[in-house]
Scaffold this motif. Structure first.
Motif, PDB file in Angstrom:
ATOM      1  N   VAL A  64      -2.416   2.278  -4.393  1.00  0.00           N
ATOM      2  CA  VAL A  64      -2.121   3.678  -4.310  1.00  0.00           C
ATOM      3  C   VAL A  64      -3.306   4.302  -3.830  1.00  0.00           C
ATOM      4  O   VAL A  64      -4.265   4.463  -4.724  1.00  0.00           O
ATOM      5  CB  VAL A  64      -1.603   4.253  -5.640  1.00  0.00           C
ATOM      6  CG1 VAL A  64      -1.094   5.842  -5.205  1.00  0.00           C
ATOM      7  CG2 VAL A  64      -0.194   3.527  -5.908  1.00  0.00           C
ATOM      8  N   MET A  65      -3.310   4.857  -2.548  1.00  0.00           N
ATOM      9  CA  MET A  65      -4.203   5.485  -2.085  1.00  0.00           C
ATOM     10  C   MET A  65      -4.352   7.049  -2.216  1.00  0.00           C
ATOM     11  O   MET A  65      -3.175   7.691  -1.756  1.00  0.00           O
ATOM     12  CB  MET A  65      -4.516   5.362  -0.444  1.00  0.00           C
ATOM     13  CG  MET A  65      -4.348   3.716  -0.012  1.00  0.00           C
ATOM     14  SD  MET A  65      -5.847   2.986  -0.634  1.00  0.00           S
ATOM     15  CE  MET A  65      -7.117   3.947   0.009  1.00  0.00           C
ATOM     16  N   GLY A  66      -5.061   7.945  -2.852  1.00  0.00           N
ATOM     17  CA  GLY A  66      -5.109   9.022  -3.002  1.00  0.00           C
ATOM     18  C   GLY A  66      -4.287   9.680  -3.796  1.00  0.00           C
ATOM     19  O   GLY A  66      -3.784   9.071  -4.524  1.00  0.00           O
ATOM     20  N   GLY A  67      -4.394  11.144  -4.064  1.00  0.00           N
ATOM     21  CA  GLY A  67      -3.375  11.880  -5.132  1.00  0.00           C
ATOM     22  C   GLY A  67      -1.800  12.065  -4.505  1.00  0.00           C
ATOM     23  O   GLY A  67      -1.655  12.060  -3.389  1.00  0.00           O
ATOM     24  N   THR A  68      -1.085  12.344  -5.340  1.00  0.00           N
ATOM     25  CA  THR A  68       0.652  12.649  -4.964  1.00  0.00           C
ATOM     26  C   THR A  68       0.484  13.852  -4.333  1.00  0.00           C
ATOM     27  O   THR A  68      -0.030  14.927  -4.746  1.00  0.00           O
ATOM     28  CB  THR A  68       1.279  12.562  -6.266  1.00  0.00           C
ATOM     29  OG1 THR A  68       0.987  11.145  -7.043  1.00  0.00           O
ATOM     30  CG2 THR A  68       2.679  12.439  -5.736  1.00  0.00           C
ATOM     31  N   PRO A  69       1.178  13.932  -3.062  1.00  0.00           N
ATOM     32  CA  PRO A  69       1.320  15.044  -2.394  1.00  0.00           C
ATOM     33  C   PRO A  69       2.283  16.091  -2.896  1.00  0.00           C
ATOM     34  O   PRO A  69       3.145  15.790  -3.771  1.00  0.00           O
ATOM     35  CB  PRO A  69       1.702  14.776  -0.872  1.00  0.00           C
ATOM     36  CG  PRO A  69       2.569  13.362  -1.455  1.00  0.00           C
ATOM     37  CD  PRO A  69       1.622  12.701  -2.271  1.00  0.00           C
ATOM     38  N   VAL A  70       2.192  17.517  -2.704  1.00  0.00           N
ATOM     39  CA  VAL A  70       2.873  18.398  -3.229  1.00  0.00           C
ATOM     40  C   VAL A  70       4.354  18.346  -2.907  1.00  0.00           C
ATOM     41  O   VAL A  70       5.240  18.754  -3.781  1.00  0.00           O
ATOM     42  CB  VAL A  70       2.429  19.641  -3.096  1.00  0.00           C
ATOM     43  CG1 VAL A  70       1.079  19.881  -3.673  1.00  0.00           C
ATOM     44  CG2 VAL A  70       2.117  19.992  -1.601  1.00  0.00           C
ATOM     45  N   GLU A  71       4.480  17.919  -1.765  1.00  0.00           N
ATOM     46  CA  GLU A  71       6.135  17.738  -1.277  1.00  0.00           C
ATOM     47  C   GLU A  71       7.066  16.886  -2.033  1.00  0.00           C
ATOM     48  O   GLU A  71       8.252  16.990  -2.104  1.00  0.00           O
ATOM     49  CB  GLU A  71       6.069  17.228   0.302  1.00  0.00           C
ATOM     50  CG  GLU A  71       5.572  15.685   0.394  1.00  0.00           C
ATOM     51  CD  GLU A  71       4.181  15.980   0.934  1.00  0.00           C
ATOM     52  OE1 GLU A  71       3.731  14.985   1.407  1.00  0.00           O
ATOM     53  OE2 GLU A  71       3.475  16.798   0.804  1.00  0.00           O
ATOM     54  N   LEU A  72       6.242  16.032  -2.905  1.00  0.00           N
ATOM     55  CA  LEU A  72       7.202  15.058  -3.764  1.00  0.00           C
ATOM     56  C   LEU A  72       7.712  15.957  -4.923  1.00  0.00           C
ATOM     57  O   LEU A  72       8.492  15.391  -5.896  1.00  0.00           O
ATOM     58  CB  LEU A  72       6.451  13.782  -4.377  1.00  0.00           C
ATOM     59  CG  LEU A  72       6.124  12.723  -3.108  1.00  0.00           C
ATOM     60  CD1 LEU A  72       5.379  11.668  -3.717  1.00  0.00           C
ATOM     61  CD2 LEU A  72       7.593  12.422  -2.661  1.00  0.00           C
ATOM     62  N   GLY A  73       7.223  16.891  -5.306  1.00  0.00           N
ATOM     63  CA  GLY A  73       7.693  17.866  -6.326  1.00  0.00           C
ATOM     64  C   GLY A  73       6.800  17.879  -7.567  1.00  0.00           C
ATOM     65  O   GLY A  73       6.067  16.998  -7.479  1.00  0.00           O
ATOM     66  N   THR A 106       0.898  -1.371   0.147  1.00  0.00           N
ATOM     67  CA  THR A 106       0.161  -0.065  -0.027  1.00  0.00           C
ATOM     68  C   THR A 106       0.850   1.152   0.141  1.00  0.00           C
ATOM     69  O   THR A 106       1.739   1.259   0.824  1.00  0.00           O
ATOM     70  CB  THR A 106      -0.865   0.017   1.383  1.00  0.00           C
ATOM     71  OG1 THR A 106      -1.749  -1.035   1.226  1.00  0.00           O
ATOM     72  CG2 THR A 106      -1.758   1.328   1.207  1.00  0.00           C
ATOM     73  N   VAL A 107       0.621   2.014  -0.841  1.00  0.00           N
ATOM     74  CA  VAL A 107       1.072   3.420  -0.927  1.00  0.00           C
ATOM     75  C   VAL A 107       0.174   4.587  -0.576  1.00  0.00           C
ATOM     76  O   VAL A 107      -0.644   4.702  -1.564  1.00  0.00           O
ATOM     77  CB  VAL A 107       2.020   3.762  -2.404  1.00  0.00           C
ATOM     78  CG1 VAL A 107       2.367   5.298  -2.488  1.00  0.00           C
ATOM     79  CG2 VAL A 107       2.867   2.631  -2.459  1.00  0.00           C
ATOM     80  N   ALA A 108       0.097   5.074   0.526  1.00  0.00           N
ATOM     81  CA  ALA A 108      -0.753   5.928   0.980  1.00  0.00           C
ATOM     82  C   ALA A 108      -0.335   7.314   1.295  1.00  0.00           C
ATOM     83  O   ALA A 108       0.528   7.519   2.196  1.00  0.00           O
ATOM     84  CB  ALA A 108      -1.765   5.362   2.542  1.00  0.00           C
ATOM     85  N   PHE A 109      -0.778   8.134   0.418  1.00  0.00           N
ATOM     86  CA  PHE A 109      -0.760   9.703   0.461  1.00  0.00           C
ATOM     87  C   PHE A 109      -1.211  10.408   1.629  1.00  0.00           C
ATOM     88  O   PHE A 109      -0.656  11.033   2.423  1.00  0.00           O
ATOM     89  CB  PHE A 109      -0.683  10.157  -0.855  1.00  0.00           C
ATOM     90  CG  PHE A 109       0.243   9.674  -1.757  1.00  0.00           C
ATOM     91  CD1 PHE A 109       1.616   9.707  -1.677  1.00  0.00           C
ATOM     92  CD2 PHE A 109      -0.180   9.234  -3.096  1.00  0.00           C
ATOM     93  CE1 PHE A 109       2.548   9.283  -2.622  1.00  0.00           C
ATOM     94  CE2 PHE A 109       0.794   8.717  -4.230  1.00  0.00           C
ATOM     95  CZ  PHE A 109       2.233   8.714  -3.576  1.00  0.00           C
ATOM     96  N   PRO A 110      -2.721  10.056   1.799  1.00  0.00           N
ATOM     97  CA  PRO A 110      -3.298  10.633   3.051  1.00  0.00           C
ATOM     98  C   PRO A 110      -2.941   9.560   4.137  1.00  0.00           C
ATOM     99  O   PRO A 110      -3.495   8.536   3.999  1.00  0.00           O
ATOM    100  CB  PRO A 110      -4.785  10.769   2.771  1.00  0.00           C
ATOM    101  CG  PRO A 110      -5.047   9.879   1.669  1.00  0.00           C
ATOM    102  CD  PRO A 110      -3.628   9.530   0.777  1.00  0.00           C
ATOM    103  N   TRP A 111      -2.249   9.720   5.160  1.00  0.00           N
ATOM    104  CA  TRP A 111      -1.855   8.824   6.255  1.00  0.00           C
ATOM    105  C   TRP A 111      -2.969   8.413   6.773  1.00  0.00           C
ATOM    106  O   TRP A 111      -3.122   6.971   7.267  1.00  0.00           O
ATOM    107  CB  TRP A 111      -0.906   9.413   7.301  1.00  0.00           C
ATOM    108  CG  TRP A 111      -1.579  10.657   8.089  1.00  0.00           C
ATOM    109  CD1 TRP A 111      -1.594  11.997   7.970  1.00  0.00           C
ATOM    110  CD2 TRP A 111      -2.223  10.487   9.304  1.00  0.00           C
ATOM    111  NE1 TRP A 111      -2.478  12.595   8.809  1.00  0.00           N
ATOM    112  CE2 TRP A 111      -2.646  11.592   9.535  1.00  0.00           C
ATOM    113  CE3 TRP A 111      -2.574   9.414   9.883  1.00  0.00           C
ATOM    114  CZ2 TRP A 111      -3.460  11.664  10.704  1.00  0.00           C
ATOM    115  CZ3 TRP A 111      -3.568   9.410  11.170  1.00  0.00           C
ATOM    116  CH2 TRP A 111      -3.820  10.565  11.607  1.00  0.00           C
TER     117      TRP A 111
END
Length: 522
Positions: A483-492, A408-413
């Protein structure tokens, strides 16, 4: 007069039952009730059942040899999953926690009341506390067991310390240790205060020599001995960082803010406001009672006077611990939230010792039910959104073949564990299982497997490690990546495109909805 008393008792019971039904309504109204860690506990509980179905050589994980205090909820969920699917098993445990707290508190109130236990309604707004919403099920179970131990001591006193009651107390303490360490240690503090009052307080020598109470102290020590030995073994095992505790003693976040944190699940400012209003109303009631002229001495339901010294002493100790303990202990966190919850419980137990007139008692019951209605109004949007995300994730992951490996790759924790409800029913191996890498839980990676994972080569997917609890090379070998949620901005900028390109080197997109996307191995 007897008819009037009977009518008031039935009115109190009806109001309390209505309050309990209001508390459990969000859980029973849908198949999926959202908590953060609940799905992870259900998944790891399902692995306990696999211990009997697969040989040890075929598993990459094992039972933690340390007697960690997080077993009770897992064992209960495992037993329920023998006959129920994971969502229903979780719902049963949720209901046990939500119903257990007010009923256990009610038992404590009835120990100190000869009339209707009006003060029991004070526990209704506490039932769906933040640790429960976070899915800290073992702690939620521990709070219920703590209250049952408080009640059990009263039964011990009333039965002149009957042998059977000692056995009940010993079993409750052992189960409480295997639920959670914080309420277990606080239960020992409470029992110590109870014994001190019984042995040293007024009337202690009424027909008994000092040796009598020393013998009772010896039995109490024997009841607490198994859990105390397990506590020592756990703390000395390296599962917790004592040096960190000493270094952070008294430090930490804003404790005034945390004082009300256990009662905010959704809209923080609104929930803090209504909880402060609730406490103000309860405080006004207490002030009014304290100013009442010539109050009658409080009596046990079956006789001897009750002292406020024990609950007040416990409240003061909880306050000191809340003011001094660090918020983290090794890998264990949210210590202060747990302590402030115990503080509120002790304060309400103090109120339960007060003589509450009928009209005031009715106001207390209506106040408790009204608070639950307000809380449900504030939280309803959060509950519906969480239910929908849980449902979508469960339906998506139910398409994964039985016995697959997943990551699981979860962008919203908050959604990190949603896929694990379906993983429990699909008997999947979750390579990013956070309980396997946390020393406070019943299961762990085998030491050799854990060492091999640490030796994995660097991989472009390592940038997702913070969102998956595992290395990029392990993400790449999974049968399915969720993959849960959208990619967060901190990844660039462009991170979503880069991530998808990297994932599609070894996996292909097979499913997507508003909550999750599934990539399956080519």
């Amino acid at each position: 007069m007897n008819t009037e008393r009977t009518w008031m008792r039935w009115l109190e019971r009806a109001l309390f039952l209505i309050g309990v039904l209001l508390v459990i309504h969000p859980v029973v109204s849908s198949r999926f009730f959202f908590t953060v860690d609940g799905p992870a506990h259900a998944y790891n509980a399902s692995l306990l059942l696999d211990l009997f179905d697969t040989p040890s050589e075929g598993r990459a994980w094992e039972v933690n040899p340390v007697p960690v205090p997080n077993w009770t909820g897992h064992v209960l969920l495992a037993l329920l999953q023998l006959v129920l699917q994971a969502p229903e098993a979780l719902k049963v445990v949720y209901l046990l926690c939500l119903v257990g707290l007010p009923f256990a508190f009610r038992a404590v109130v009835k120990d100190h009341s000869s009339g209707p236990p009006w003060a029991s309604s004070l526990s209704l707004p506490m039932a769906m506390h933040l640790p429960f919403a976070m899915g800290y099920l073992n702690f939620a179970i521990g709070i219920v067991l703590f209250l049952l131990i408080v009640h059990r001591w009263e039964r011990l006193v009333r039965t002149s310390f009957a042998q059977r009651q000692w056995w009940y107390l010993a079993i409750l303490l052992l189960v409480l240790y295997f639920s959670h360490l914080v309420p277990f240690l606080f239960a020992l503090i409470w029992l110590g205060l109870q014994w001190c009052y019984a042995a040293l307080g007024p009337g202690a020598l009424n027909g008994h020599a000092r040796g009598y109470w020393l013998r009772k102290a010896g039995r109490l020590v024997l009841c607490a001995l198994p859990g105390s030995l397990f506590t020592a073994a756990y703390l000395l095992s390296g599962s917790s960082d004592g040096a960190s505790l000493l270094a952070e003693w008294g430090a930490g976040p804003d404790r005034w803010y945390i004082l009300f944190l256990p009662f905010q699940n959704a809209d923080g400012p609104s929930e803090v406001l209504i909880w402060k209003m609730f406490l103000f109303a309860v405080g006004a009631i207490i002030l009014g009672l304290s100013m009442d002229i010539g109050p009658l001495p409080r009596q046990h339901a079956s006789g001897p006077p009750v002292s406020l010294l024990v609950p007040v002493g416990a409240f003061m100790i909880a306050t000191v611990l809340f003011a001094t303990l660090p918020d983290r202990f090794g890998k264990g966190g949210d210590v202060l939230i747990r302590m402030t919850l115990l503080m509120h419980l002790c304060a309400f137990i103090v109120i339960a010792h007060l003589p509450i007139p009928r009209t005031v008692g009715l106001s207390v019951a209506l106040l408790g039910c009204g608070m639950v209605v307000l809380q449900d109004h504030v939280r309803s949007g959060l509950h519906k959104a969480g239910e929908e995300r849980t449902r979508q994730c469960y339906e998506a992951c139910s398409k994964i073949p039985v016995g697959s490996t997943i990551v699981t790759v979860a962008f919203p924790w908050t959604d990190a564990h949603l896929a694990e409800i379906a993983a429990a029913d699909r008997h999947a191996l979750h390579l990013s299982n956070y309980e396997f890498i946390n020393p406070h839980f019943p299961l762990r990676w085998k030491p050799l497997v854990a060492e091999q994972m640490r030796m994995l080569p660097n991989d472009p997917l390592d940038r997702l490690g913070a969102y998956s609890n595992t290395r990029g090379a392990l993400i790449r070998v999974a049968d399915h990546i969720i993959v849960m949620g959208g990619t967060p901005v901190e990844l660039g900028p462009g991170a979503m495109f880069d991530m998808e390109c990297e994932l599609e080197r070894s996996h292909v997109p097979t499913f997507a909805n508003n909550t999750c996307r599934i990539y399956s191995r080519r």
